[in-house]
Write an enzyme that holds these catalytic residues in place. Structure first.
Site, short mmCIF file in Angstrom:
data_model
loop_
_atom_site.label_atom_id
_atom_site.label_comp_id
_atom_site.label_asym_id
_atom_site.label_seq_id
_atom_site.Cartn_x
_atom_site.Cartn_y
_atom_site.Cartn_z
N GLY A 14 0.86 -1.18 0.00
CA GLY A 14 0.00 0.00 0.00
C GLY A 14 0.90 1.23 0.00
N LYS A 38 -0.47 -9.39 -0.48
CA LYS A 38 -1.51 -10.41 -0.71
C LYS A 38 -2.49 -9.97 -1.79
CE LYS A 38 -4.69 -9.36 3.17
NZ LYS A 38 -5.36 -9.90 4.34
N ALA A 48 -8.48 3.50 -1.66
CA ALA A 48 -9.85 3.90 -1.34
C ALA A 48 -9.92 5.26 -0.65
CB ALA A 48 -10.51 2.85 -0.44
N ALA A 49 -8.75 5.79 -0.24
CA ALA A 49 -8.78 7.07 0.47
C ALA A 49 -9.30 8.16 -0.45
CB ALA A 49 -7.38 7.41 0.98
N PHE A 117 -10.60 20.07 6.92
CA PHE A 117 -10.82 18.69 7.34
C PHE A 117 -11.09 18.68 8.83
CE2 PHE A 117 -9.95 14.25 5.76
CZ PHE A 117 -10.45 14.46 4.48
N GLN A 231 -11.25 4.17 15.61
CA GLN A 231 -11.98 5.36 15.16
C GLN A 231 -13.22 5.04 14.35
OE1 GLN A 231 -10.31 8.16 11.96
NE2 GLN A 231 -10.28 9.40 13.80
N HIS A 233 -15.83 6.69 11.83
CA HIS A 233 -15.99 7.84 10.95
C HIS A 233 -17.48 8.19 10.95
CE1 HIS A 233 -15.91 10.44 7.49
NE2 HIS A 233 -14.61 10.29 7.35
N LEU A 243 -17.45 4.67 2.65
CA LEU A 243 -17.21 6.00 3.22
C LEU A 243 -17.68 7.12 2.30
CD1 LEU A 243 -15.58 7.65 5.44
CD2 LEU A 243 -13.78 7.70 3.74
N GLU A 246 -14.75 12.90 4.57
CA GLU A 246 -14.87 14.11 5.38
C GLU A 246 -14.84 15.36 4.49
OE1 GLU A 246 -13.45 13.67 9.38
OE2 GLU A 246 -11.83 14.99 8.74
N ARG A 288 -13.52 13.43 14.42
CA ARG A 288 -14.40 12.29 14.15
C ARG A 288 -14.97 11.64 15.40
NH1 ARG A 288 -10.65 9.80 9.34
NH2 ARG A 288 -11.16 11.46 7.90
N HIS A 356 -13.51 2.88 11.07
CA HIS A 356 -12.74 3.43 9.95
C HIS A 356 -11.23 3.22 10.09
CE1 HIS A 356 -11.94 6.02 6.61
NE2 HIS A 356 -11.34 6.93 7.32
N ARG A 391 -7.10 9.80 15.52
CA ARG A 391 -6.38 10.37 14.37
C ARG A 391 -7.20 11.47 13.72
NH1 ARG A 391 -6.48 9.44 8.53
NH2 ARG A 391 -8.26 8.09 8.87
N LEU A 392 -6.53 12.54 13.33
CA LEU A 392 -7.22 13.55 12.53
C LEU A 392 -7.21 13.10 11.08
CD1 LEU A 392 -6.16 17.02 13.90
CD2 LEU A 392 -8.05 15.54 14.56
N ASN A 395 -4.19 13.02 8.20
CA ASN A 395 -2.83 12.82 8.69
C ASN A 395 -2.28 11.45 8.29
OD1 ASN A 395 -2.11 15.23 9.85
ND2 ASN A 395 -2.57 14.63 11.96
N SER A 396 -3.17 10.50 8.02
CA SER A 396 -2.69 9.14 7.81
C SER A 396 -1.95 8.98 6.48
CB SER A 396 -3.87 8.16 7.86
OG SER A 396 -3.47 6.89 7.45
C1 FAD Z 1 -12.31 4.42 2.70
C2 FAD Z 1 -11.11 5.06 3.35
C3 FAD Z 1 -10.82 6.38 3.12
C4 FAD Z 1 -9.72 6.97 3.71
N1 FAD Z 1 -9.45 8.29 3.45
C5 FAD Z 1 -8.34 8.85 3.98
C6 FAD Z 1 -7.99 10.19 3.66
O1 FAD Z 1 -8.65 10.88 2.89
N2 FAD Z 1 -6.88 10.71 4.23
C7 FAD Z 1 -6.09 10.00 5.07
O2 FAD Z 1 -5.09 10.52 5.54
N3 FAD Z 1 -6.40 8.71 5.38
C8 FAD Z 1 -7.49 8.13 4.85
N4 FAD Z 1 -7.80 6.83 5.16
C9 FAD Z 1 -6.85 6.05 5.95
C10 FAD Z 1 -5.69 5.64 5.07
O3 FAD Z 1 -6.11 5.50 3.75
C11 FAD Z 1 -5.08 4.31 5.52
O4 FAD Z 1 -4.78 4.37 6.88
C12 FAD Z 1 -3.80 4.05 4.75
O5 FAD Z 1 -4.03 4.15 3.36
C13 FAD Z 1 -3.20 2.70 5.07
O6 FAD Z 1 -2.08 2.49 4.24
P1 FAD Z 1 -1.09 1.28 4.48
O7 FAD Z 1 -0.03 1.39 3.43
O8 FAD Z 1 -0.68 1.24 5.89
O9 FAD Z 1 -1.98 -0.01 4.24
P2 FAD Z 1 -2.87 -0.49 2.99
O10 FAD Z 1 -3.00 0.54 1.93
O11 FAD Z 1 -4.09 -1.05 3.58
O12 FAD Z 1 -1.98 -1.65 2.38
C14 FAD Z 1 -1.73 -2.84 3.09
C15 FAD Z 1 -0.88 -3.74 2.24
O13 FAD Z 1 -0.50 -4.87 3.00
C16 FAD Z 1 -0.69 -6.05 2.25
N5 FAD Z 1 -0.93 -7.17 3.17
C17 FAD Z 1 -1.80 -7.22 4.21
N6 FAD Z 1 -1.74 -8.43 4.79
C18 FAD Z 1 -0.83 -9.16 4.11
C19 FAD Z 1 -0.33 -10.48 4.21
N7 FAD Z 1 -0.78 -11.33 5.14
N8 FAD Z 1 0.60 -10.87 3.33
C20 FAD Z 1 1.04 -10.06 2.34
N9 FAD Z 1 0.60 -8.79 2.21
C21 FAD Z 1 -0.31 -8.35 3.07
C22 FAD Z 1 -1.87 -5.75 1.34
O14 FAD Z 1 -1.85 -6.57 0.23
C23 FAD Z 1 -1.60 -4.27 1.00
O15 FAD Z 1 -0.73 -4.18 -0.09
C24 FAD Z 1 -8.90 6.22 4.58
C25 FAD Z 1 -9.19 4.89 4.81
C26 FAD Z 1 -10.30 4.32 4.23
C27 FAD Z 1 -10.62 2.90 4.55
#
Ligand code: FAD
Length: 585
Positions: A14, A38, A48-49, A117, A231, A233, A243, A246, A288, A356, A391-392, A395-396
């Site tokens: 991600g 995975k 999806a953000a 926000f 959190q 939402h 979602l 915001e 939130r 969320h 979390r605000l 920020n994520s």
């Molecule tokens: C609908 C939605 C909207 C959002 N909007 C915002 C926003 O506008 N602004 C903001 O700041 N934050 C937002 N957030 C929060 C933010 O998007 C997430 O916290 C952040 O994107 C998480 O990123 P990440 O890289 O940690 O994980 P992810 O993007 O979830 O990626 C996780 C990765 O780990 C891999 N993985 C997981 N388990 C395994 C496994 N067992 N083996 C191998 N690979 C694995 C997956 O395949 C994936 O590639 C939002 C969240 C959601 C759900």
């Protein structure tokens, strides 16, 4: 078992995992990076953000204001050295993304646009319409493609961390298309597996968000920090949990109860403002946790609208106009029409709070280091204590970038620093992990179903550890989850094949989720105060004397986790009152 040797293994592709991979490839093209995911990277939840990413860029903003909003928003549970570093690096990272091709939305004069926000008392959220995560992830993904040192392992499901001599030296993963099991021997490992919202029944989180990496680290002896902070939402679509960003409220959308009344004014969020006027700092732009709690109170008062998907209130954007909605919130319009049959241009959209984001996760410090040498964690699976008790929004996404780079810097230094892998001992451990996987295939006759246990877990958490909690509800959740962990031994795989065996992956995910669910409920039971997203009806006040502390949950096999506490790092902002009642810009 097949073996892959690499310098740094990154689990998760991600935003956090991709940013880390780029940082290593840029600085140390001689180091091999195995990027394991995975799902195909673009299907990670970051995609999806919607709303955007925070970073100070405008002349009327300052690092100090961003710091204060984050620390106050987190109800003083943030480590302030981490927040300080984060706000300083934020805009640099967002600008870097622009240079890699991220199409940030602009102001009419061509400068980067920012939107308001929740909990940010000034506009500082960079956005790309309402598809910010999609564009960020694309930008990062396409950038990784130009580095030959990054080797991708898409659709590989990681099951275990390999720990030898107290040091993390690799992972075990299953190639999902074939069922073949691989050991990745690595000099350092970065876990970037995202959040675990799927432990709750009603969530914005994609189906892949099952907290796998956090559970693997937990079982390997790393404590999980602040897991009780979950959190909600305030604006999810009732049928699916999808979602509505915001950004809807940032662009001027308002919340109304069944009588059309903007109820937030009754919850310390500031006065009613005439429709169409910009509403900053107050009302719908409160944080939130507060907005979700206000919903709960309206529900108790009978002011919500019953639907077949639960009680709702309305998100009203009808005054914004079609042109504005199409320009700034095109996805929101699309989602509302497709999933609720309601066009926000002409009608109010029914919404309700939805799980969320997990503030808690793998215990890391400002360096994205875990307590285990060679193991780093970043993104939503980690708890570097930027977000504290709440979390605000926005920020994520920035956190993924700032600390993705940081984790990379430390992991590559460790990998390049002469740390060799103990190959035979690592292999031996990998074989044990393989044995545990194959044993799952051999089990039969236990009578439990994966979906049955999963449903009980989700319902129990929602009931006992939802927006408001009490000793009694939490004790019930703890007891149920303890039982479910035992009953897990009675599951059976009905699909014995090797090709995309979703039965197997769901079984592995369920085990991970049960472990994490237990840390949420037990942490919440032990925290006898209300702070941020953790609200107890039996301990309604924040208790800085006893609980200005991080919770650390340690895995203890079949037993409940051992709970310890750790001091919060406070550098310059002493705990104060969270005030969202108005004033300011
Ligand atoms: C609908 C939605 C909207 C959002 N909007 C915002 C926003 O506008 N602004 C903001 O700041 N934050 C937002 N957030 C929060 C933010 O998007 C997430 O916290 C952040 O994107 C998480 O990123 P990440 O890289 O940690 O994980 P992810 O993007 O979830 O990626 C996780 C990765 O780990 C891999 N993985 C997981 N388990 C395994 C496994 N067992 N083996 C191998 N690979 C694995 C997956 O395949 C994936 O590639 C939002 C969240 C959601 C759900």
């Amino acid at each position: 078992m097949e073996t892959i040797k690499t310098d740094v293994a990154i689990v998760g592709a991600g935003g956090a995992g991709l940013r880390a991979a780029i940082a290593i490839a840029e600085a140390r093209p001689d180091l091999k990076v195995a990027l394991i995911s995975k799902v195909y990277p673009m299907r990670s939840h970051t995609c999806a953000a919607e709303g955007g990413a925070a970073g100070v860029i405008k002349p009327d903003d300052s690092l100090e204001l961003h710091f204060n909003d984050t620390v106050g928003g987190g109800d003083w549970l943030c480590d302030q050295d981490v927040v300080d570093y984060f706000v300083r690096e934020a805009a640099k990272e967002l600008t870097q993304l622009e240079h890699w091709g991220c199409p940030w939305s602009r102001e009419p004069d061509g400068s980067v646009g920012v939107r308001p926000f929740g909990g940010m008392k000034i506009k500082r959220t960079w956005f790309a319409a309402d598809k910010s995560g999609f564009h960020i992830l694309h930008t990062l993904f396409q950038t990784t493609l130009k580095y030959p040192s990054i080797e991708r392992f898409d659709e590989y499901f990681t099951t275990d961390l390999l720990v030898v001599d107290g040091r993390c030296q690799g992972v075990v993963a299953i190639e999902m298309s074939s069922g073949r099991i691989f050991q990745f021997q690595a000099k350092s490992v970065i876990v970037a597996t995202g959040g675990a919202g799927r432990i709750f029944p009603f969530t914005t989180n994609g189906a892949v968000k099952t907290g796998d990496g956090s559970a693997m680290a937990y079982r390997a002896g790393i404590p999980l920090k602040d897991m009780e902070f979950v959190q909600y939402h305030p604006t999810g679509l009732p049928s699916t949990g999808i979602l509505l960003t915001e950004g809807c409220r940032g662009e001027g959308g308002v919340l109304r109860n069944k009588d059309g009344y903007r109820y937030l004014q009754d919850y310390g969020m500031g006065p009613e403002t005439p429709l169409g006027k910009p509403v900053l700092k107050t009302m719908e732009l409160g944080p939130r946790d507060r907005l979700s709690q206000a919903f709960w109170h309206e529900q108790q008062k009978g002011n919500t609208i019953p639907t077949k998907f639960g009680d709702c209130v309305y998100l009203d954007m009808t005054h914004l106009g079609e042109k504005h909605i199409d320009e700034r919130l095109p996805l929101v319009r699309d989602l509302s029409i497709s999933y609720s049959g309601v066009d926000p241009v002409t009608e109010q959209v029914p919404i309700r709070p939805v799980v969320h984001y997990c503030m808690g996760g793998i215990h890391t410090n400002i360096e994205a280091e875990t307590p285990m040498p060679g193991l780093y964690a970043v993104g939503e699976c980690a708890c570097g204590s930027l977000n504290g008790a709440n979390r605000l929004g926005s920020n994520s996404l920035t956190e993924l970038l700032v600390f993705g780079k940081k984790a990379a810097q430390n992991a590559m230094e460790f990998a390049g620093g002469g740390n060799k892998t103990n190959e035979s001992a690592v292999s031996e451990q990998a074989e044990q992990a393989q044995k545990r996987i194959t044993e799952l295939f051999d089990k039969s006759g236990g009578g439990e179903t994966i979906s049955g246990l999963r449903k009980e877990m989700m319902d129990s958490l929602e009931k006992g550890a939802g927006i408001y909690r009490t000793e009694q509800t939490l004790k019930e959740s703890c007891a149920t989850i303890s039982q479910l962990r035992k009953r897990y031994a009675g599951i059976e795989l009905h699909d014995k094949s090797n090709v995309y065996n979703t039965d197997l992956f769901q079984a592995l995910e369920l085990r991970n989720m049960l472990d994490l669910a237990q840390t949420v409920a037990e942490g919440a039971l032990a925290r006898k105060e209300s702070r941020g997203s953790h609200q107890r009806l039996d301990f309604v006040d924040r208790d800085d004397e006893n609980f200005l502390k991080h919770t650390l949950a340690y895995h203890q096999g079949e037993e409940t986790p051992r709970i310890e506490y750790l001091d919060v790092i406070i550098t310059k902002s002493q705990p104060g009152v969270r005030d969202y009642s108005g004033g300011g810009k």
